[in-house]
Design a protein around this motif. Structure first.
Motif, PDB file in Angstrom:
ATOM      1  N   GLY A 294       0.790  -1.222   0.000  1.00  0.00           N
ATOM      2  CA  GLY A 294       0.000   0.000   0.000  1.00  0.00           C
ATOM      3  C   GLY A 294       0.818   1.264   0.000  1.00  0.00           C
ATOM      4  N   ASN A 295       2.074   1.184   0.467  1.00  0.00           N
ATOM      5  CA  ASN A 295       2.861   2.403   0.537  1.00  0.00           C
ATOM      6  C   ASN A 295       3.589   2.705  -0.769  1.00  0.00           C
ATOM      7  N   GLN A 296       3.253   1.977  -1.817  1.00  0.00           N
ATOM      8  CA  GLN A 296       3.821   2.272  -3.129  1.00  0.00           C
ATOM      9  C   GLN A 296       2.921   3.260  -3.860  1.00  0.00           C
TER      10      GLN A 296
ATOM     11  N   ARG B 273      -1.085   4.580   7.548  1.00  0.00           N
ATOM     12  CA  ARG B 273       0.159   3.934   7.142  1.00  0.00           C
ATOM     13  C   ARG B 273       0.886   4.715   6.066  1.00  0.00           C
ATOM     14  N   GLY B 274       0.269   5.787   5.631  1.00  0.00           N
ATOM     15  CA  GLY B 274       0.914   6.614   4.618  1.00  0.00           C
ATOM     16  C   GLY B 274      -0.081   7.626   4.088  1.00  0.00           C
TER      17      GLY B 274
ATOM     18  N   PHE C 266      -0.448  10.339   0.647  1.00  0.00           N
ATOM     19  CA  PHE C 266       0.107  10.687  -0.661  1.00  0.00           C
ATOM     20  C   PHE C 266      -0.413  12.057  -1.095  1.00  0.00           C
TER      21      PHE C 266
ATOM     22  N   THR D   2       5.104  10.869  -0.771  1.00  0.00           N
ATOM     23  CA  THR D   2       4.511   9.987   0.216  1.00  0.00           C
ATOM     24  C   THR D   2       5.080  10.358   1.582  1.00  0.00           C
TER      25      THR D   2
ATOM     26  N   TYR E 247       4.992   9.057   5.689  1.00  0.00           N
ATOM     27  CA  TYR E 247       4.670   7.824   6.398  1.00  0.00           C
ATOM     28  C   TYR E 247       4.342   8.017   7.871  1.00  0.00           C
ATOM     29  N   SER E 248       4.929   9.038   8.490  1.00  0.00           N
ATOM     30  CA  SER E 248       4.714   9.164   9.931  1.00  0.00           C
ATOM     31  C   SER E 248       4.709  10.632  10.339  1.00  0.00           C
TER      32      SER E 248
ATOM     33  N   LEU F 176      -3.765   6.521   3.104  1.00  0.00           N
ATOM     34  CA  LEU F 176      -3.869   5.104   2.805  1.00  0.00           C
ATOM     35  C   LEU F 176      -4.780   4.443   3.826  1.00  0.00           C
TER      36      LEU F 176
ATOM     37  N   GLN G 118      -4.158  -1.403   0.851  1.00  0.00           N
ATOM     38  CA  GLN G 118      -3.866  -0.978  -0.529  1.00  0.00           C
ATOM     39  C   GLN G 118      -4.682   0.215  -0.995  1.00  0.00           C
TER      40      GLN G 118
END
Lengths: 113, 109
Positions: A98-100, B31-32, B34, B49, B51-52, B91, B95
């Motif tokens: 998912g982080n792509q 978790r992310g 974008f 992206t 992430y944290s 996210l 996915q």
């Protein structure tokens, strides 16, 4: 550079027709996605696939189906087109995970008359 | 239900006038996140992206930051070619991205 190619930029179809939208990516991505984009509603996920012959429903799958027979190709099918399916359709692909980041094609503007 | 709100909906700036775009989200277990740029008649183009919380990313005149409930896209000394719609997408799950409705940015020369 990642290239996601959608077969048509503009498409006009009639209600009741079966419509196929095609998407091809050249980066060996595992994941492929179909979205529709409407003013005021943003991008909404229709279906996605994380492997050949695998598919998962998104938020708005009703009236749509998908096919993924080859890794690089993901097809969106409108079984019996209706006027409320007039929209911009966007295909995207990404590596698994998912982080792509997802990489998008330039869209197909579909009008159903 | 996970929600994403971007503000403002539209922003008009003069060339060189810096500002920030906001993305607020309620996705649990983020978790992310974008950021994308979308030009008229084109698909979204990936920018960053994050992430944290506390993370920052930069690209030319753009800098994205992330907290536990918000992300900001700072635009420093923008140029007319920065005009576009900017989309954020946290996210959800493994996915799936949840897109905001975007901020339409116009930079006047």
């Amino acid at each position: 550079d990642v290239k996601v190619t959608q077969s048509s930029r503009y498409l006009v179809k009639r209600t009741g027709e079966k419509v196929f939208l095609e998407c091809v990516q050249d980066m060996d991505h595992e994941n492929m996605f179909w979205y529709r984009q409407d003013p005021g509603l943003g991008l909404r996920l229709i279906y996605f696939s994380y492997d050949v012959k695998m598919k998962e429903k998104g938020d708005i799958p009703e009236g749509y189906s998908v096919s993924r027979e080859k890794k690089e190709r993901f097809s969106l099918i409108l079984e019996s087109a209706s006027t409320n399916q007039t929209s911009m359709y966007l295909c995207a692909s990404s590596f698994f995970g998912g982080n792509q980041p997802q990489h998008f094609g330039d869209g197909t503007r579909l009008s159903i008359l | 239900e996970d929600q994403v709100t971007q503000s403002p909906e539209a922003l008009r700036l003069q060339e060189g006038e810096s500002s920030s775009l906001n993305c607020s989200y309620t996705v649990s277990g983020l978790r992310g996140l974008f950021w994308y740029r979308q030009d008229p008649g084109k698909g979204p183009e990936f920018l960053f992206t994050l992430y944290s919380a506390g993370e920052e990313k930069e690209k030319e005149r753009l800098k994205a930051t992330l907290t536990k409930k918000e992300s900001f896209l700072h635009i420093t000394a923008p140029k007319p070619e920065d005009s576009a719609t900017y989309l954020c997408a946290p996210l959800e799950g493994a996915q799936k991205l949840v897109f905001g409705q975007g901020t339409r940015l116009t930079i006047n020369p």
